[in-house]
Write a protein that holds these residues in place. Structure first.
Motif, PDB file in Angstrom:
ATOM      1  N   ALA A 175      66.293  24.115  42.484  1.00 39.78           N
ATOM      2  CA  ALA A 175      66.969  25.366  42.528  1.00 39.78           C
ATOM      3  C   ALA A 175      68.396  25.419  43.133  1.00 39.78           C
ATOM      4  O   ALA A 175      68.644  24.307  43.715  1.00 39.78           O
ATOM      5  CB  ALA A 175      66.041  26.476  43.322  1.00 39.78           C
ATOM      6  N   ARG A 202      67.419  31.644  46.266  1.00 44.43           N
ATOM      7  CA  ARG A 202      67.075  30.604  45.515  1.00 44.43           C
ATOM      8  C   ARG A 202      67.221  30.880  44.098  1.00 44.43           C
ATOM      9  O   ARG A 202      66.586  32.179  43.556  1.00 44.43           O
ATOM     10  CB  ARG A 202      65.674  29.950  45.627  1.00 44.43           C
ATOM     11  N   ASP A 204      68.085  30.214  39.864  1.00 46.50           N
ATOM     12  CA  ASP A 204      67.732  29.178  38.655  1.00 46.50           C
ATOM     13  C   ASP A 204      69.085  28.478  38.422  1.00 46.50           C
ATOM     14  O   ASP A 204      70.068  29.033  38.283  1.00 46.50           O
ATOM     15  CB  ASP A 204      67.500  29.952  37.315  1.00 46.50           C
ATOM     16  N   GLN A 206      70.254  26.928  35.890  1.00 45.86           N
ATOM     17  CA  GLN A 206      70.919  27.168  34.683  1.00 45.86           C
ATOM     18  C   GLN A 206      71.222  28.375  34.452  1.00 45.86           C
ATOM     19  O   GLN A 206      72.192  28.804  33.584  1.00 45.86           O
ATOM     20  CB  GLN A 206      69.823  26.540  33.542  1.00 45.86           C
ATOM     21  N   THR A 207      70.479  29.255  34.812  1.00 48.44           N
ATOM     22  CA  THR A 207      70.751  30.933  34.356  1.00 48.44           C
ATOM     23  C   THR A 207      71.146  32.098  35.556  1.00 48.44           C
ATOM     24  O   THR A 207      71.750  32.739  35.404  1.00 48.44           O
ATOM     25  CB  THR A 207      69.510  31.731  33.842  1.00 48.44           C
ATOM     26  N   GLU A 209      69.339  33.144  37.326  1.00 48.68           N
ATOM     27  CA  GLU A 209      68.224  34.189  37.799  1.00 48.68           C
ATOM     28  C   GLU A 209      67.652  34.291  39.043  1.00 48.68           C
ATOM     29  O   GLU A 209      67.566  32.905  39.738  1.00 48.68           O
ATOM     30  CB  GLU A 209      67.083  34.200  36.627  1.00 48.68           C
ATOM     31  N   ARG A 211      65.215  33.717  42.065  1.00 51.34           N
ATOM     32  CA  ARG A 211      63.645  33.328  42.104  1.00 51.34           C
ATOM     33  C   ARG A 211      63.173  33.816  43.365  1.00 51.34           C
ATOM     34  O   ARG A 211      61.856  34.154  43.212  1.00 51.34           O
ATOM     35  CB  ARG A 211      63.780  31.922  42.038  1.00 51.34           C
TER      36      ARG A 211
END
Length: 370
Positions: A175, A202, A204, A206-207, A209, A211
């Motif tokens: 993360a 935390r 993501d 890559q995106t 988003e 968590r």
């Protein structure tokens, strides 16, 4: 100007007006050697004529790269070992890629429109991308930008940091961990404030988003969560600074565990001895020990990874901390130009080597890529 006049806060004011000519950001002659410096650690320091990245060799001697007119805070080494990026501290608007051998400025880049840097950033993907922490001037909301190094650090993605006043960030345990500091202690905004509004998010990697977002309980809501460090086996720790100077012994070091935070343990007098302020935190090369430095408390404290307190020692105005390549050791630097090698084991901590007479080291030191 004397050492006392060059406090970290004064340096921020003195070097806050950033140079706008990218290729002459570092003025004067280079002090780095023409040959490879064999740097073991990187740091920044106040020097005559400005502020500069510095290299520390295996003998703890500091070699200045070049002096510049802004307060550069964190130095992030490229995994290739050839270059590094120094990021200006909030409210800075410049980050500098420099060549470690010569000190030559290879590139500069700025935050997104209407934003400032917080002083920290990280290389990812083997040095092909760079993540920077940025703050919206108007709202204080945090943004993480992902930049393409070979495209002149162009922003290819940006995500909300899920909090206000982010200061530090690092990839850990799959993360992207962001320390949203909230209200920064010892600033005009902190006057009269009792709730920092800090969190650890935390994301993501890559995106972007979200968590999880972890916050401290009501009895700890005056803490600003600011600096992060991770170990070789995934241990991630975060250090805090307190808005309140009410004599309460609040824990200032935590482990980031899943979606929550675990406070480290220490006697009340040790927490009070840090004087509400941890300026740097580090995990040793083995992942077994954690150190935190307080320039206000003039001390460095050390724990086992499980949070068990081992001891503390005096280092006047000590703040920079980095692991060495050997387990159980830390390099510590001070604003008075001292470098100390600290060793820890199951029985306690101690200083095993010192060198004085260096530059006025700033808040951070980092182990060079090797």
């Amino acid at each position: 100007m004397g050492i006392l006049d060059l406090s970290r806060r004064n340096l921020m004011g003195r070097f806050g007006d950033l140079a706008r000519a990218p290729r002459v950001l570092f003025g004067g002659a280079a002090h780095a050697h023409d040959h490879a410096l064999d740097a073991e650690w990187l740091a920044t320091a106040g020097v005559e004529g400005g502020f500069a990245p510095v290299m520390l060799g295996a003998d703890y001697a500091a070699t200045q790269v070049k002096a510049g007119a802004q307060r550069l805070h964190w130095v992030e080494p490229n995994p290739d070992g050839r270059t590094a990026i120094a990021v200006a501290r909030r409210p800075g608007t410049m980050a500098v890629l420099f060549e470690c051998r010569s000190g030559a400025v290879l590139a500069t880049f700025e935050p997104g429109e209407g934003r400032v840097f917080s002083g920290h950033g990280r290389f990812i993907e083997g040095g092909r991308r760079f993540l920077a922490v940025e703050i919206e001037r108007a709202s204080g909301q945090g943004v993480v930008t992902r930049r393409v190094v070979e495209a002149d650090f162009a922003i290819e993605a940006e995500w909300a940091s899920a909090g206000i006043g982010p200061h530090d960030m690092l990839p850990a345990d799959g993360a992207l961990v962001v320390a949203n500091g909230g209200v920064e202690p010892h600033t005009p905004e902190a006057v009269g404030a009792e709730v920092a509004g800090a969190s650890v998010a935390r994301l993501d990697p890559q995106t972007g988003e979200v968590r999880s977002v972890a916050e401290l309980g009501e009895d700890l809501e005056s803490l600003s969560l600011r600096h992060l460090a991770s170990g070789p086996d995934g241990l991630t720790v975060i250090a805090a600074q307190d808005l309140l100077a009410d004599g309460m012994a609040r824990p200032l070091v935590y482990a980031v565990e899943g979606e929550g935070l675990r406070a480290f343990d220490a006697p009340d007098e040790e927490w009070r001895g840090l004087r509400t302020y941890v300026g740097s935190v580090a995990v040793d090369a083995s992942g077994a020990f954690v150190a935190a430095a307080s320039p206000r408390g003039n001390r460095v404290a050390v724990w086992k990874r499980d949070g068990r307190f081992l001891g503390s020692l005096t280092l006047v105005d000590g703040c920079g901390l980095a692991p060495t390549r050997q387990g159980g050791q830390f390099l510590a630097t001070s604003g008075l130009g001292e470098v100390a090698l600290i060793a820890a084991d199951e029985e306690g901590v101690g200083v095993v080597a010192r060198r004085s007479g260096g530059p006025r080291f700033d808040n951070h030191a980092v182990l060079a890529a090797g």
